[in-house]
Design an enzyme around this catalytic site. Sequence first.
Site, PDB file in Angstrom:
ATOM      1  N   CYS A  28       5.704   1.908   6.105  1.00  0.00           N
ATOM      2  CA  CYS A  28       6.777   1.103   5.526  1.00  0.00           C
ATOM      3  C   CYS A  28       8.020   1.183   6.421  1.00  0.00           C
ATOM      4  O   CYS A  28       8.259   2.187   7.079  1.00  0.00           O
ATOM      5  CB  CYS A  28       7.109   1.611   4.117  1.00  0.00           C
ATOM      6  N   ASP A  59      10.921   1.539   5.467  1.00  0.00           N
ATOM      7  CA  ASP A  59      11.896   2.422   4.819  1.00  0.00           C
ATOM      8  C   ASP A  59      12.393   3.496   5.803  1.00  0.00           C
ATOM      9  O   ASP A  59      11.579   4.200   6.411  1.00  0.00           O
ATOM     10  CB  ASP A  59      11.217   3.080   3.598  1.00  0.00           C
ATOM     11  N   ARG A  63      13.508   6.296   5.422  1.00  0.00           N
ATOM     12  CA  ARG A  63      13.213   7.693   5.071  1.00  0.00           C
ATOM     13  C   ARG A  63      11.805   8.125   5.477  1.00  0.00           C
ATOM     14  O   ARG A  63      11.406   9.251   5.215  1.00  0.00           O
ATOM     15  CB  ARG A  63      13.395   7.891   3.556  1.00  0.00           C
ATOM     16  N   HIS A 112       4.503   5.188   0.598  1.00  0.00           N
ATOM     17  CA  HIS A 112       5.357   6.277   0.095  1.00  0.00           C
ATOM     18  C   HIS A 112       5.788   6.005  -1.332  1.00  0.00           C
ATOM     19  O   HIS A 112       6.019   4.859  -1.714  1.00  0.00           O
ATOM     20  CB  HIS A 112       6.580   6.463   1.006  1.00  0.00           C
ATOM     21  N   CYS A 130       8.801   3.415  -3.174  1.00  0.00           N
ATOM     22  CA  CYS A 130       8.874   2.273  -2.255  1.00  0.00           C
ATOM     23  C   CYS A 130       9.544   1.075  -2.951  1.00  0.00           C
ATOM     24  O   CYS A 130       9.075   0.627  -4.003  1.00  0.00           O
ATOM     25  CB  CYS A 130       7.468   1.897  -1.787  1.00  0.00           C
TER      26      CYS A 130
HETATM   27 ZN   LIG Z   1       8.647   1.340   1.223  1.00  0.00          ZN
END
Ligand SMILES: [Zn+2]
Length: 227
Positions: A42, A44, A46, A98, A101
Amino acid sequence: MDAYKKILLQNKAWVEQKNREDKLFFKRLSDVHKPEFLWIGCSDSRVPANEITGTLPGEIFVHRNIANMVIHTDMSMLSVLDYAVNVLEVRNVVVCGHYGCGGIGAAMANKQFGLIDNWIRHIKDVYRMHHEELEAITDRKSRENRLVELNVIEQVYDLGKTSIIQNAWRERGGPAVHGWVYDIDNGIIKDLKTSMNSNRDMATIYKLEEKSLPRVTASTGKTSVLN
Ligand SMILES: [Zn+2]
């Protein structure tokens, strides 16, 4: 200090540190690119592939998009996959989702976000495929976490449906394709034990036969397709 100037300074400090630790670090990286892993994760911020797996530059070839999707019309994903499998010959492909999400959360809601709704629609399709299991989970957070897992499992399966992966399985018995979920609450990666390295267990409709190769007939010069 502007944030963008700060991270450029951090880059200089990182280069100095790497050179102090190992004079040949950058020389080695520029000489060869042979990662063993392709990571589909992803976007993302993090979930940085190298940092959470304790790997260094050069070890993981990375493709990231919203909610780690494998969409068969996505030329960017297909190009990365083809290059990783057929040129780099990676031994493992990992789809890593994750918990927490945003893409998965949006897919479970009915709100419009704009263009991204078309991307998220693919996650809604995963929900629909597994709606009985998901709707039996009363706690919303637990249901969302399970959709994160089911989405990864479907993306692993979607990788297996591609001709890129099936041809590689036939020709060299790999790469193995794995499904993982990263927990942003504690940093732990969970292996969903959904690994595949052949199309043996796939639904027949998705099994691809060996490709027919065009061949030029010497006598006529015409191209024919041989089965
Ligand atoms: Zn995500």
